[in-house]
Motif scaffolding. Structure first.
Motif, mmCIF file in Angstrom:
data_model
loop_
_atom_site.group_PDB
_atom_site.id
_atom_site.type_symbol
_atom_site.label_atom_id
_atom_site.label_comp_id
_atom_site.label_asym_id
_atom_site.label_seq_id
_atom_site.Cartn_x
_atom_site.Cartn_y
_atom_site.Cartn_z
ATOM 1 N N SER A 108 11.513 -9.243 3.625
ATOM 2 C CA SER A 108 11.326 -7.747 3.686
ATOM 3 C C SER A 108 11.048 -7.525 5.277
ATOM 4 N N GLU A 109 11.537 -6.477 5.819
ATOM 5 C CA GLU A 109 11.385 -6.075 7.259
ATOM 6 C C GLU A 109 10.104 -4.993 7.172
ATOM 7 N N VAL A 110 9.102 -5.148 7.845
ATOM 8 C CA VAL A 110 7.688 -4.461 7.756
ATOM 9 C C VAL A 110 7.490 -3.718 8.893
ATOM 10 N N VAL A 111 8.041 -4.050 10.065
ATOM 11 C CA VAL A 111 7.639 -3.385 11.426
ATOM 12 C C VAL A 111 9.092 -3.192 12.096
ATOM 13 N N ASN A 112 9.354 -2.020 12.491
ATOM 14 C CA ASN A 112 10.566 -1.675 13.418
ATOM 15 C C ASN A 112 10.003 -1.133 14.642
ATOM 16 N N THR A 113 10.609 -1.683 15.784
ATOM 17 C CA THR A 113 10.091 -1.401 17.072
ATOM 18 C C THR A 113 11.249 -0.513 17.747
ATOM 19 N N GLY A 114 10.655 0.282 18.715
ATOM 20 C CA GLY A 114 11.588 0.980 19.669
ATOM 21 C C GLY A 114 11.021 0.907 20.833
ATOM 22 N N GLU A 115 11.604 1.883 21.870
ATOM 23 C CA GLU A 115 10.853 1.921 23.379
ATOM 24 C C GLU A 115 11.047 3.506 23.799
ATOM 25 N N ILE A 116 10.274 3.948 24.704
ATOM 26 C CA ILE A 116 9.927 5.062 25.292
ATOM 27 C C ILE A 116 9.870 4.774 26.834
ATOM 28 N N MET A 117 10.736 5.132 27.816
ATOM 29 C CA MET A 117 10.585 4.713 29.220
ATOM 30 C C MET A 117 10.285 6.178 29.781
ATOM 31 N N ALA A 173 -1.157 0.398 7.570
ATOM 32 C CA ALA A 173 -0.098 0.104 6.452
ATOM 33 C C ALA A 173 0.029 -1.183 6.200
ATOM 34 N N VAL A 174 -0.083 -2.231 7.416
ATOM 35 C CA VAL A 174 0.321 -3.450 7.143
ATOM 36 C C VAL A 174 -1.022 -4.293 6.386
ATOM 37 N N ILE A 230 4.006 -14.586 3.042
ATOM 38 C CA ILE A 230 2.874 -14.745 4.039
ATOM 39 C C ILE A 230 3.535 -15.181 5.431
ATOM 40 N N TYR A 231 4.488 -15.805 5.498
ATOM 41 C CA TYR A 231 5.123 -16.336 6.670
ATOM 42 C C TYR A 231 5.802 -14.985 7.175
ATOM 43 N N GLN A 232 6.559 -14.094 6.333
ATOM 44 C CA GLN A 232 7.255 -12.976 6.703
ATOM 45 C C GLN A 232 6.192 -11.907 7.383
ATOM 46 N N LEU A 233 5.048 -11.948 6.570
ATOM 47 C CA LEU A 233 3.982 -10.998 7.304
ATOM 48 C C LEU A 233 3.625 -11.519 8.646
ATOM 49 N N TYR A 244 6.259 1.896 10.558
ATOM 50 C CA TYR A 244 6.233 0.997 9.475
ATOM 51 C C TYR A 244 7.315 1.133 8.280
ATOM 52 N N VAL A 245 8.026 0.349 8.120
ATOM 53 C CA VAL A 245 9.367 0.089 7.297
ATOM 54 C C VAL A 245 8.931 0.226 5.597
ATOM 55 N N GLU A 246 9.141 1.420 4.835
ATOM 56 C CA GLU A 246 8.678 1.360 3.634
ATOM 57 C C GLU A 246 9.429 0.421 2.716
ATOM 58 N N HIS A 247 8.621 -0.243 1.707
ATOM 59 C CA HIS A 247 9.259 -0.940 0.792
ATOM 60 C C HIS A 247 8.503 -1.026 -0.484
#
Length: 375
Positions: A143-152, A210-211, A235-238, A133-136
């Motif tokens: 606003s960026e709310v969610v950031n993603t990454g990966e684990i293999m 958080a969302v 609303i669209y951003q969310l 969760y990106v704090e704001h």
């Protein structure tokens, strides 16, 4: 052919180039645990390399080759190798050492994969999408709310290789937590895979909580007194951020179901019960995301309805005032015509009578519109 046999074959034939490349990679610079949030993201792609036996760390020399040789010689325990965004060259020797499938290696290096579970012989390859969760301070239309990454995760009977992409999804604290529970860690590489899956899914639940706070705030703003003036861009951003979260969470359902129910050689049946618990948590996160999406649709529809109602109210007010103004306009228009024989034109009280009549009619219309809620 077993991994120990593979290593003996490579050594006996003198083809140790891959092992030497791995050794040079491991010695290139001091290991820095990129997975730990408190440590500096410097150094090579090798984050950490630890050998375990009966749930405890064992001394295995300075590099990966020593650790692998120690584990394969004792035929017990396993090696846990952590990597962060390795290049093709950095991963080549590791892939040769552990006999990893080229397709899985390509996916691990290139990233941007969908959550999945694949089997290549005795090796298991799993992909998890990590989220944070990106704090704001204030939610806006950008606003960026969610950031993603990966684990293999590459999983074999005597090794676990984790490849992480992104600046979150910490595995350092996870490793420390497992080392504090030797009984669980003694169950082998499958215990590490379960811990990673559980860690990733727990992050899903934290992000959804958080969302939900952001959605509650938007809902409050929309249904406030001036809700029709609220910014629909938020609303669209969310919804866009929620879609990104859904793409990370929803596809993991099938891999977790396979880990929990299907017999897999490298997964101990005792560990499968733990995967069922993780699968339940993942389903909960998926259901929450679906509910959030429906709620945002309802909030958006409510906002549009409020805008329509506000526009109707504005039009009613305009129409009511136009009706009130039409009376003096009409009377003044009649008396503005320059005819000689105008009715009551030369009455002594004609002017005050007309002004009074206009006032009475306008007041009557105003009170009527006011009573009906138009003004």
């Amino acid at each position: 052919m077993s991994m120990a046999g593979n290593l003996r074959k490579v050594t006996s034939l003198g083809r140790v180039g891959g092992l030497r490349r791995v050794a040079r990679l491991a010695r290139r610079s001091p290991r820095v645990d990129l997975s730990h949030h408190a440590r500096s993201p410097l150094g090579s792609a090798v984050v950490n390399c630890v050998a375990y036996e009966n749930g405890a760390r064992i001394p295995a020399g300075r590099d990966l080759v020593d650790a692998v040789q120690r584990v394969r010689k004792s035929d017990e325990g396993f090696v846990w190798l952590g990597l962060h965004e390795p290049t093709d060259q950095e991963f080549a020797g590791i892939a040769q050492l552990f006999d990893l499938h080229p397709l899985a290696v390509e996916d691990a290096v290139d990233a941007h994969q969908r959550p999945k579970l694949e089997r290549y012989g005795e090796t298991l390859f799993a992909v998890f999408k990590t989220v944070c969760y990106v704090e704001h301070t204030e939610l806006t239309a950008t606003s960026e709310v969610v950031n993603t990454g990966e684990i293999m995760v590459f999983l074999g009977r005597e090794f676990v290789i984790t490849v992480r992409h992104g600046r979150h999804g910490s595995l350092g604290p996870l490793r420390e937590g497992l080392e504090a529970d030797p009984q669980q860690l003694a169950k082998g590489p499958a215990a590490v895979l379960h811990a990673i899956a559980d860690h990733v899914v727990d992050d899903y639940l934290h992000v959804t909580d958080a969302v939900q706070a952001d959605i509650d705030q938007v809902e409050t703003d929309v249904f406030a007194t001036n809700g029709a003036r609220a910014d629909p861009g938020r609303i669209y951003q969310l919804k866009r951020e929620l879609l990104e979260l859904k793409r990370a969470v929803a596809p993991l359902n099938r891999p977790l179901q396979e880990l929990a129910t299907r017999p897999i050689g490298v997964i101990d049946p005792e560990i499968q019960a733990y995967f069922r618990d993780v699968s339940d948590h993942q389903l909960r996160a998926t259901e929450q995301i679906a509910a959030f999406d429906e709620l945002l649709n309802s909030i958006l529809q409510a906002h549009l309805a409020q805008v329509t109602v506000a526009q109707n109210e504005d039009m009613r007010r305009i129409t009511a005032w136009a009706a009130v103004i039409a009376v003096p306009t009409m009377v003044c228009g009649v008396y503005g015509m320059n005819f000689d024989h105008m009715p009551e034109l030369r009455w002594q009280f004609g002017y005050p009578l007309v002004i009074g009549l206009i006032s009475v009619i306008c007041l009557t219309l105003y009170r009527s519109f006011r009573r009906n809620g138009w003004l």
